[in-house]
Every structure is written in C-alpha cells, then in structure tokens.
Design a protein around this motif. Sequence first.
Motif, PDB file in Angstrom:
ATOM      1  N   UNK A 189      37.196  51.227  59.738  1.00  0.00           N
ATOM      2  CA  UNK A 189      37.872  50.179  58.985  1.00  0.00           C
ATOM      3  C   UNK A 189      36.879  49.164  58.426  1.00  0.00           C
ATOM      4  N   UNK A 190      37.058  48.832  57.156  1.00  0.00           N
ATOM      5  CA  UNK A 190      36.204  47.843  56.499  1.00  0.00           C
ATOM      6  C   UNK A 190      36.424  46.470  57.131  1.00  0.00           C
ATOM      7  N   UNK A 191      35.351  45.758  57.385  1.00  0.00           N
ATOM      8  CA  UNK A 191      35.450  44.408  57.941  1.00  0.00           C
ATOM      9  C   UNK A 191      36.008  43.447  56.892  1.00  0.00           C
ATOM     10  N   UNK A 192      36.921  42.600  57.337  1.00  0.00           N
ATOM     11  CA  UNK A 192      37.416  41.497  56.505  1.00  0.00           C
ATOM     12  C   UNK A 192      37.906  41.944  55.135  1.00  0.00           C
ATOM     13  N   UNK A 193      38.593  43.096  55.101  1.00  0.00           N
ATOM     14  CA  UNK A 193      39.164  43.529  53.829  1.00  0.00           C
ATOM     15  C   UNK A 193      40.300  42.572  53.430  1.00  0.00           C
ATOM     16  N   UNK A 194      40.602  42.544  52.154  1.00  0.00           N
ATOM     17  CA  UNK A 194      41.660  41.685  51.633  1.00  0.00           C
ATOM     18  C   UNK A 194      42.682  42.534  50.887  1.00  0.00           C
ATOM     19  N   UNK A 195      43.877  41.994  50.732  1.00  0.00           N
ATOM     20  CA  UNK A 195      44.954  42.716  50.053  1.00  0.00           C
ATOM     21  C   UNK A 195      44.519  43.145  48.650  1.00  0.00           C
ATOM     22  N   UNK A 196      44.866  44.378  48.295  1.00  0.00           N
ATOM     23  CA  UNK A 196      44.500  44.899  46.974  1.00  0.00           C
ATOM     24  C   UNK A 196      45.409  44.367  45.878  1.00  0.00           C
ATOM     25  N   UNK A 197      46.487  43.703  46.271  1.00  0.00           N
ATOM     26  CA  UNK A 197      47.444  43.179  45.298  1.00  0.00           C
ATOM     27  C   UNK A 197      48.690  44.031  45.162  1.00  0.00           C
ATOM     28  N   UNK A 198      48.570  45.315  45.551  1.00  0.00           N
ATOM     29  CA  UNK A 198      49.732  46.198  45.520  1.00  0.00           C
ATOM     30  C   UNK A 198      50.093  46.738  44.143  1.00  0.00           C
ATOM     31  N   UNK A 199      49.684  46.049  43.087  1.00  0.00           N
ATOM     32  CA  UNK A 199      49.998  46.452  41.708  1.00  0.00           C
ATOM     33  C   UNK A 199      48.728  46.327  40.880  1.00  0.00           C
ATOM     34  N   UNK A 200      48.400  47.363  40.129  1.00  0.00           N
ATOM     35  CA  UNK A 200      47.238  47.292  39.238  1.00  0.00           C
ATOM     36  C   UNK A 200      47.557  46.355  38.079  1.00  0.00           C
ATOM     37  N   UNK A 201      46.737  45.326  37.866  1.00  0.00           N
ATOM     38  CA  UNK A 201      47.018  44.371  36.783  1.00  0.00           C
ATOM     39  C   UNK A 201      46.782  44.998  35.415  1.00  0.00           C
ATOM     40  N   UNK A 202      47.763  44.846  34.535  1.00  0.00           N
ATOM     41  CA  UNK A 202      47.687  45.478  33.222  1.00  0.00           C
ATOM     42  C   UNK A 202      47.022  44.588  32.167  1.00  0.00           C
ATOM     43  N   UNK A 203      46.850  43.316  32.454  1.00  0.00           N
ATOM     44  CA  UNK A 203      46.164  42.436  31.508  1.00  0.00           C
ATOM     45  C   UNK A 203      44.706  42.852  31.357  1.00  0.00           C
ATOM     46  N   UNK A 204      44.268  43.080  30.132  1.00  0.00           N
ATOM     47  CA  UNK A 204      42.911  43.584  29.911  1.00  0.00           C
ATOM     48  C   UNK A 204      41.842  42.581  30.322  1.00  0.00           C
ATOM     49  N   UNK A 205      42.215  41.282  30.351  1.00  0.00           N
ATOM     50  CA  UNK A 205      41.227  40.267  30.728  1.00  0.00           C
ATOM     51  C   UNK A 205      41.412  39.789  32.166  1.00  0.00           C
ATOM     52  N   UNK A 206      42.281  40.437  32.937  1.00  0.00           N
ATOM     53  CA  UNK A 206      42.534  40.029  34.320  1.00  0.00           C
ATOM     54  C   UNK A 206      41.394  40.485  35.218  1.00  0.00           C
ATOM     55  N   UNK A 207      40.838  39.572  35.969  1.00  0.00           N
ATOM     56  CA  UNK A 207      39.710  39.911  36.834  1.00  0.00           C
ATOM     57  C   UNK A 207      39.933  39.480  38.274  1.00  0.00           C
ATOM     58  N   UNK A 208      40.614  38.329  38.493  1.00  0.00           N
ATOM     59  CA  UNK A 208      40.713  37.757  39.836  1.00  0.00           C
ATOM     60  C   UNK A 208      41.377  38.711  40.829  1.00  0.00           C
ATOM     61  N   UNK A 209      42.456  39.377  40.396  1.00  0.00           N
ATOM     62  CA  UNK A 209      43.191  40.242  41.319  1.00  0.00           C
ATOM     63  C   UNK A 209      42.490  41.583  41.572  1.00  0.00           C
ATOM     64  N   UNK A 210      41.387  41.823  40.879  1.00  0.00           N
ATOM     65  CA  UNK A 210      40.633  43.057  41.099  1.00  0.00           C
ATOM     66  C   UNK A 210      39.468  42.872  42.075  1.00  0.00           C
ATOM     67  N   UNK A 211      39.156  41.619  42.398  1.00  0.00           N
ATOM     68  CA  UNK A 211      37.951  41.351  43.166  1.00  0.00           C
ATOM     69  C   UNK A 211      38.009  41.880  44.593  1.00  0.00           C
TER      70      UNK A 211
END
Length: 265
Positions: free
Chosen positions: A35-57
């Motif tokens: 298991x990866x240490x200190x993993x964070x939620x992936x967001x559950x949904x791939x963001x469709x906004x082409x300029x969206x970056x925060x939810x991919x980090x």
Amino acid sequence: MKYSYYPGCTLKNKAKDLDAYARASAKALGFELEEIDEWQCCGGVYPLGTDEIATKLSSVRALNDAKEKGQDLVTLCSACHHVIKRVNDDMANVEDIQTRANNYLKLDEPYTGETKVLHYLEVLRDKVGFDKIKEKVVNPLTGKKIGAYYGCLLLRPGKILQFDDPESPKIMEDFIRALGAEPVVYPYRNECCGGYISLKEKELAKSMAGKVIDSAASFGADMLITACPLCLYNLNKSDADAKLPVYYFTELLAEALGVKEEVSR
C-alpha cells in the motif's frame, strides 16, 4: 512479485472486507500488494475540463510514488483505475498538464507517465495467469452460473484504458471459468448502472441497475460479480424483478482459493 497498491477510499472504509479478500488472495497466488503511504482520494471521477489540474494531483502523487519504487501501480476499484489511468495518459501525452502538475508538486524528477497502471484483474490475467489460478483453486465454484457485470468505467475509453475489448470483453468470463463456474453472457453487462446519479436520481438509478439484473437473470445467471464498489452498491439497491445476489469478484476469488475464512476471523 511486489506491486504498489492504491486501495481507494471505499475499500478502506465501507468495504474493508473486499480489500482484505484481495490481499489474502494475492498472498495465496504469490504476489504482494504494498500500500502506498499517505495516498489521497483520486476524486472518483475523471475531470473533463481540459484546464483542470488540482483534482489530478493526488493521482500523480500515487503514480510517482510507484515510479520511485520501480513498481507497477495496482488498483482494485474500477473508478480509481479509470481516473488514475487517464491521468497517467495525460501526464505522458498532454504537455500543459504535465508541466503544471510537475511545477506544483516540485518532484525530485518530473513525472511523465512512466508508471504502468493495472487493475487487479489484469494482474490475474497477465501476470499470474488464469491457468495458474485454476491450479490453485481448492473450492471450485462448480455448478454456479455467474454473470459478469463490467459497467462503464473498466472498458471506456478503450484506447486509453486498454483493459479489454470495450464491446465484447472476456476477462471476467475467463476469471469465472478459472474458479470452476460457468459464465453467463447477457446483453446489459456493459451498460451503466446509474452510478453517478444514484444520490440525485435514486429511482432512475434503481431502474437502470434493475435492468442489468433482470437481463442477467433472463439469460440464466444465478448471481452477478462486479469490480466496482459503486456498481456493487447500486445493483444491491436495484428495483429488479429478479433477486440475484451480487458479489465483488475478490470475495469469490478468496472463496475459491480457500482463504475467505481466514479473512472473516
């Protein structure tokens, strides 16, 4: 063989048993999930906004962690797999996202999509092999007729996920055969269960999930398996006329390998 493991939120909360079945089955089959240490939620949904970056980090952090360990990254949840694999494709092929993510995270080395992302089912098919799994089965599910429910997220978009043929997949049917059961192919196995509208449009989601179960039952299935926790929830809340039990695939794997009871203790 050791893999970096991203369990995701549901499997660390409401569905801990499904995670435990996966770990126990991996051990029985000769591979390890780290298991990866200190993993964070992936967001559950791939963001469709082409300029969206925060939810991919958070996905990039997990991918880079696996890269630094020299390991493939394995997910068990179809939603996590979908999001992380699409973000990985972005980091390999979309220069703007790659640049902004790396600038924000300030990694020792830029991450550019080096990590291979695998769903647990792909590990079973491509790394372990269904023939070996068949040899390891101690409690074959003989006589059971099982419908595989793929849903939306495992298969599409096909060019990026490259999981199986999006129109005519067979990985879960081959998995079912390896456990000694009979797969049932039915028309609604690739259709949406209403997952992302289950809170706002509950009745519509129940109706969509009900069509999946009734379709499987009409083709002779006496149970369903899925690889998505949200699909599992929706199918169990459906308004189907047929009453089929629905299981996560790791539970049946653990049962067939004879490790389910040790998880339940």
